[in-house]
Design a protein around this motif. Structure first.
Motif, PDB file in Angstrom:
ATOM      1  N   ILE A  67       0.915  -1.446  -0.098  1.00  0.00           N
ATOM      2  CA  ILE A  67      -0.012  -0.049  -0.023  1.00  0.00           C
ATOM      3  C   ILE A  67       0.779   1.248  -0.069  1.00  0.00           C
ATOM      4  O   ILE A  67       0.530   2.102  -0.652  1.00  0.00           O
ATOM      5  N   ALA A  68       2.034   1.337   0.918  1.00  0.00           N
ATOM      6  CA  ALA A  68       2.697   2.653   0.785  1.00  0.00           C
ATOM      7  C   ALA A  68       3.521   2.588  -0.470  1.00  0.00           C
ATOM      8  O   ALA A  68       3.728   3.771  -0.837  1.00  0.00           O
ATOM      9  N   ALA A 123      -4.427  -4.922  -2.896  1.00  0.00           N
ATOM     10  CA  ALA A 123      -3.365  -4.101  -2.396  1.00  0.00           C
ATOM     11  C   ALA A 123      -2.152  -4.559  -2.966  1.00  0.00           C
ATOM     12  O   ALA A 123      -1.159  -4.104  -3.590  1.00  0.00           O
ATOM     13  N   VAL A 124      -1.955  -6.061  -2.758  1.00  0.00           N
ATOM     14  CA  VAL A 124      -0.685  -7.015  -3.189  1.00  0.00           C
ATOM     15  C   VAL A 124      -0.559  -7.029  -4.744  1.00  0.00           C
ATOM     16  O   VAL A 124       0.228  -6.691  -5.389  1.00  0.00           O
ATOM     17  N   MET A 140     -10.319  -3.976  -7.095  1.00  0.00           N
ATOM     18  CA  MET A 140      -9.333  -2.964  -7.421  1.00  0.00           C
ATOM     19  C   MET A 140      -9.518  -1.758  -7.152  1.00  0.00           C
ATOM     20  O   MET A 140      -8.954  -0.828  -6.866  1.00  0.00           O
ATOM     21  N   GLN A 141     -11.304  -1.252  -7.223  1.00  0.00           N
ATOM     22  CA  GLN A 141     -11.439  -0.149  -6.802  1.00  0.00           C
ATOM     23  C   GLN A 141     -11.157   0.380  -5.404  1.00  0.00           C
ATOM     24  O   GLN A 141     -11.143   1.553  -5.068  1.00  0.00           O
ATOM     25  N   GLU A 142     -10.741  -0.447  -4.402  1.00  0.00           N
ATOM     26  CA  GLU A 142     -10.607  -0.143  -3.185  1.00  0.00           C
ATOM     27  C   GLU A 142      -8.972   0.190  -3.100  1.00  0.00           C
ATOM     28  O   GLU A 142      -8.312   0.569  -1.996  1.00  0.00           O
ATOM     29  N   THR A 143      -8.209   0.007  -4.073  1.00  0.00           N
ATOM     30  CA  THR A 143      -6.864   0.473  -4.159  1.00  0.00           C
ATOM     31  C   THR A 143      -6.672   1.931  -4.683  1.00  0.00           C
ATOM     32  O   THR A 143      -7.499   2.495  -5.288  1.00  0.00           O
ATOM     33  N   THR A 161      -4.838   3.116 -10.819  1.00  0.00           N
ATOM     34  CA  THR A 161      -5.492   3.996 -12.017  1.00  0.00           C
ATOM     35  C   THR A 161      -5.873   3.422 -13.309  1.00  0.00           C
ATOM     36  O   THR A 161      -5.784   2.212 -13.190  1.00  0.00           O
ATOM     37  N   THR A 162      -6.554   4.202 -14.037  1.00  0.00           N
ATOM     38  CA  THR A 162      -7.021   3.552 -15.279  1.00  0.00           C
ATOM     39  C   THR A 162      -5.819   2.935 -16.014  1.00  0.00           C
ATOM     40  O   THR A 162      -6.057   1.802 -16.619  1.00  0.00           O
ATOM     41  N   ASP A 163      -4.615   3.302 -16.164  1.00  0.00           N
ATOM     42  CA  ASP A 163      -3.502   2.789 -16.916  1.00  0.00           C
ATOM     43  C   ASP A 163      -3.119   1.680 -15.999  1.00  0.00           C
ATOM     44  O   ASP A 163      -2.582   0.737 -16.721  1.00  0.00           O
ATOM     45  N   ASP A 164      -3.191   1.392 -14.761  1.00  0.00           N
ATOM     46  CA  ASP A 164      -2.906   0.410 -14.209  1.00  0.00           C
ATOM     47  C   ASP A 164      -3.410  -0.831 -14.607  1.00  0.00           C
ATOM     48  O   ASP A 164      -3.409  -1.862 -14.627  1.00  0.00           O
TER      49      ASP A 164
END
Length: 398
Positions: free
Chosen positions: A47-48, A128-129, A194-197, A200-203
């Motif tokens: 996360i960091a 997150a991972v 993934m919306q909880e992380t 971005t759209t690119d990710d």
């Protein structure tokens, strides 16, 4: 060094859930404090490292994170790993993860409500991972392109002789990264929230294999800029040689000859200024006494060949790894390091042949451009592998 930023070391939902369980239940699940600490640190670190609000480069984030981990937690983890318990845990997880009987056992032990809660926690932490892994996979793309560009200078016969490995695998690094990224996105990320992380759209966008050539061109431009910056940190005047070579190819009538001379001087100076000839010779004799062609006599003096200098440069003056076995092939040293060193020497040899090119033909310019791209790729890999930086310059006389 950057100013330390406060980092939350307890962001794992799984860790929160497990810490709330009765010790007897944890004991039945064979989960102890070391496992909980490990889960918490891994998820919190991911996360960091993917926090879009933090503009700092990843080395600074990493340093700040581990500077705030309590020593006792690190000691618990270190003891856990050295005693072989992590290896045992991974083997047990592999055995049980796909067994319906184990899932049924956990469901009976925890109850339906808590079982659903742990699944939610697993998906949250997994996202997150997953984001960190996706960015890590994509971070390898510049190196894959640099590797492919560098190897493009070697014939398949040269590559096979240098590595004794499957040339198809070595030459298709870019496609392998694209395929790995697509597989990870389809099989892992698609099943996670993934919306909880901070994704971005690119990710989350899929890299399409058929668009790899165009994508490679974009990455290649980044490599060219990145290589110039790395060379500048090691020796700023040498950057002019790279930029001068490109400028000559674009604007000069005898640009091929000028570019070839500039690149030869770039290679020679960066090798010798990183490690003077005496050091390269001593290093080669200490690490490659089994390889011929690393020394020659000049004016009655024993000196290193270009291959010896290139090997010392790519290895950063560090020791040659012990022999390893890959499949049925025993490999002495590092395939990557030694192949990149041979690319540098091959590039220099080819440039020597083009020093007096005077036809100015498009074919010569394209050939020189291929060499330039290979040199940039090889230097990017060399400066990364060898660990050379602005703080590591050697000015001893040769």
């Amino acid at each position: 060094m950057s100013k330390t930023t406060s980092v939350d070391l307890h962001q794992s939902k799984i860790a929160v859930f497990l810490r709330a369980l009765d010790p007897a239940v944890l004991s039945t699940l064979r989960i102890g404090e070391a496992e909980i600490i490990g889960i918490d640190l891994v998820v919190s670190l991911c996360i960091a490292m993917t926090d879009s609000r933090d503009p700092r480069p990843w080395p600074d984030r990493l340093e700040d994170f581990f500077s705030q981990v309590p020593e006792e937690e690190l000691e618990i983890l270190a003891r856990y790993i050295t005693e072989g318990k992590l290896e045992e845990l991974l083997a047990e997880v592999q055995r049980k993860a796909t067994r319906d009987t184990y899932k049924a056992f956990v469901l009976r032990l925890l109850g339906a409500a808590r079982y659903r809660a742990i699944l939610v926690a697993v998906k949250h932490d997994g996202a997150a991972v997953g984001l960190a892994v996706r960015r890590l996979i994509r971070a390898t793309m510049p190196f894959a392109v640099a590797w492919s560009d560098a190897l493009g200078l070697l014939s398949k016969a040269q590559l096979k002789a240098a590595t004794r490995l499957d040339t198809g695998v070595l030459l298709n690094a870019v496609q392998l990264v694209v395929q790995a990224d697509a597989f990870f996105g389809e099989k892992v990320l698609a099943a996670l929230p993934m919306q909880e992380t901070s994704a971005t759209t690119d990710d989350l966008a899929t890299w399409e294999p058929q668009k790899a050539p165009a994508f490679t061109q974009t990455v290649r431009a980044l490599i060219s800029d990145g290589t110039a910056k790395r060379v500048e940190r090691a020796n700023s005047p040498l950057v002019k040689k790279i930029r001068g070579a490109r400028h000559a190819l674009q604007h000069s009538e005898d640009g091929v000859s000028q570019a070839a001379n500039s690149l030869i001087e770039l290679i020679d100076r960066i090798l010798r200024e990183a490690f003077p000839q005496k050091k390269s010779l001593a290093w080669a004799q200490a690490n490659f006494d089994d390889l011929s062609g690393l020394t020659h006599i000049e004016d009655g003096v024993l000196k290193p060949t270009k291959l010896a200098e290139a090997l010392c440069f790519v290895y950063g003056g560090g020791p040659r790894p012990e022999p390893t076995t890959v499949g049925d092939v025993q490999q002495t040293g590092s395939v990557v390091h030694e192949t990149v060193a041979r690319v540098i020497v091959t590039a220099r040899n080819n440039l020597q042949k083009m020093k007096h090119a005077d036809s100015g033909s498009e074919e010569e310019r394209e050939q020189l451009l291929r060499i330039l791209v290979a040199v940039e790729g090889a230097l990017m890999l060399s400066l990364s592998l060898g660990g050379l930086s602005a703080s590591r310059t050697d000015t001893e006389p040769a």
